[in-house]
Design an enzyme around this catalytic site. Sequence first.
Site, PDB file in Angstrom:
ATOM      1  N   LYS A   1      -1.466  14.668 -10.082  1.00 33.20           N
ATOM      2  CA  LYS A   1      -0.635  14.394 -11.253  1.00 33.20           C
ATOM      3  C   LYS A   1       0.188  15.626 -11.638  1.00 33.20           C
ATOM      4  O   LYS A   1       1.337  15.497 -12.087  1.00 33.20           O
ATOM      5  CB  LYS A   1      -1.504  13.937 -12.417  1.00 33.20           C
ATOM      6  CG  LYS A   1      -2.170  12.578 -12.195  1.00 33.20           C
ATOM      7  CD  LYS A   1      -1.160  11.469 -11.985  1.00 33.20           C
ATOM      8  CE  LYS A   1      -1.805  10.100 -11.932  1.00 33.20           C
ATOM      9  NZ  LYS A   1      -0.824   8.999 -11.784  1.00 33.20           N
TER      10      LYS A   1
ATOM     11  N   TYR B   1      -7.379  14.293  -8.632  1.00 29.63           N
ATOM     12  CA  TYR B   1      -6.469  13.522  -9.489  1.00 29.63           C
ATOM     13  C   TYR B   1      -5.559  14.460 -10.271  1.00 29.63           C
ATOM     14  O   TYR B   1      -4.339  14.263 -10.330  1.00 29.63           O
ATOM     15  CB  TYR B   1      -7.310  12.663 -10.434  1.00 29.63           C
ATOM     16  CG  TYR B   1      -6.526  11.849 -11.435  1.00 29.63           C
ATOM     17  CD1 TYR B   1      -6.107  10.559 -11.138  1.00 29.63           C
ATOM     18  CD2 TYR B   1      -6.237  12.356 -12.708  1.00 29.63           C
ATOM     19  CE1 TYR B   1      -5.416   9.795 -12.066  1.00 29.63           C
ATOM     20  CE2 TYR B   1      -5.540  11.597 -13.635  1.00 29.63           C
ATOM     21  CZ  TYR B   1      -5.133  10.319 -13.316  1.00 29.63           C
ATOM     22  OH  TYR B   1      -4.440   9.575 -14.238  1.00 29.63           O
TER      23      TYR B   1
ATOM     24  N   ASN C   1       4.364   4.233 -10.287  1.00 23.68           N
ATOM     25  CA  ASN C   1       3.265   4.085 -11.241  1.00 23.68           C
ATOM     26  C   ASN C   1       1.914   3.887 -10.571  1.00 23.68           C
ATOM     27  O   ASN C   1       0.880   4.094 -11.218  1.00 23.68           O
ATOM     28  CB  ASN C   1       3.580   2.903 -12.172  1.00 23.68           C
ATOM     29  CG  ASN C   1       2.428   2.552 -13.069  1.00 23.68           C
ATOM     30  OD1 ASN C   1       2.097   3.298 -13.988  1.00 23.68           O
ATOM     31  ND2 ASN C   1       1.794   1.417 -12.804  1.00 23.68           N
TER      32      ASN C   1
ATOM     33  N   THR D   1      -6.064   0.853 -20.410  1.00 23.08           N
ATOM     34  CA  THR D   1      -5.713   0.178 -19.162  1.00 23.08           C
ATOM     35  C   THR D   1      -6.990  -0.104 -18.375  1.00 23.08           C
ATOM     36  O   THR D   1      -8.047   0.487 -18.645  1.00 23.08           O
ATOM     37  CB  THR D   1      -4.786   1.055 -18.301  1.00 23.08           C
ATOM     38  OG1 THR D   1      -5.520   2.235 -17.911  1.00 23.08           O
ATOM     39  CG2 THR D   1      -3.525   1.455 -19.065  1.00 23.08           C
TER      40      THR D   1
ATOM     41  N   ASP E   1       0.876  -1.167   0.000  1.00 23.98           N
ATOM     42  CA  ASP E   1       0.000   0.000   0.000  1.00 23.98           C
ATOM     43  C   ASP E   1       0.915   1.218   0.000  1.00 23.98           C
ATOM     44  O   ASP E   1       1.617   1.464   0.984  1.00 23.98           O
ATOM     45  CB  ASP E   1      -0.889  -0.022   1.248  1.00 23.98           C
ATOM     46  CG  ASP E   1      -1.826   1.164   1.340  1.00 23.98           C
ATOM     47  OD1 ASP E   1      -1.649   2.152   0.593  1.00 23.98           O
ATOM     48  OD2 ASP E   1      -2.749   1.120   2.176  1.00 23.98           O
ATOM     49  N   VAL E   2       0.930   1.976  -1.100  1.00 26.73           N
ATOM     50  CA  VAL E   2       1.903   3.071  -1.213  1.00 26.73           C
ATOM     51  C   VAL E   2       1.584   4.233  -0.281  1.00 26.73           C
ATOM     52  O   VAL E   2       2.378   5.171  -0.172  1.00 26.73           O
ATOM     53  CB  VAL E   2       2.033   3.581  -2.663  1.00 26.73           C
ATOM     54  CG1 VAL E   2       2.591   2.495  -3.561  1.00 26.73           C
ATOM     55  CG2 VAL E   2       0.719   4.144  -3.184  1.00 26.73           C
TER      56      VAL E   2
END
Length: 258
Positions: free
Chosen positions: A162, A158, A92, A193, A65-66
């Site tokens: 980013k 988001y 990523n 994806t 879990d980052v």
Amino acid sequence: MFDLTGKVALITGAASGIGAATARIYAEAGADLALAWYPQDGHDIEPVREAAEKAGARVIVEAVDVTKTSEVDALAARAANELGGLHIAVANAGIARKVELEDLDDEAWTQVVDVDLNGAWRCFRAALPHMRRAGFGRLIATSSVAGTVSAWPQHSHYAAAKGGLVGLVKSLAVEFAAEGVTANAVAPGVIRTPQALDPVHSLGPDGVDAVVAKIPAGRVGIPEDIAYVYQFLASAEASYVNGQLLVVDGARSLAGLD
């Protein structure tokens, strides 16, 4: 060219999409791999491991879990101890959540930023000591055209995360360039994806197909389109590419189309 023999790469979000493609391509280029995956996503890491090992790579795999510093640090340490170093870190792992701004509470904002931006910071922070000792390092972040060259309504958290990755790599590029470490971000456009195909939080299959008419290249991207860029950025040949945002979107952001 772009050979990665003798290098060890840590890749987060490695079970699917861009992360899985990068793992396979790095293995084919000669790298050994430390793969982080998040089982709750529902993707199986074993096919990725098997493909990498078939290509000749030594591979270690951990559920990570980052948002948990201890888990990120543990995988970086394990990579260095078991594989002999840590030279490449591909941050990523990422999530997208579709939320109107007026409904975007602190918890929802923090969840996305903690994975998409802070997760990369944790990955890079854990990898840097090993890279500095080796005199060679490649920090690579998966950014997005959203928040860098275009907007994505209902995804402000988001886009902010980013966009923040660009500031992170620019600062790290200057700070560690003299030690042989580069830091770059890649901004993918629409890539086929699992995340992009999510009909709830992203475009969904119909939305992805609808974008094709707006892309000068005449197709949406595939994970390998990004993974090969990551191979170049990880290589010795990319030593003078530093602190950059590379947009990889089939020229969509240049086309002037809605």
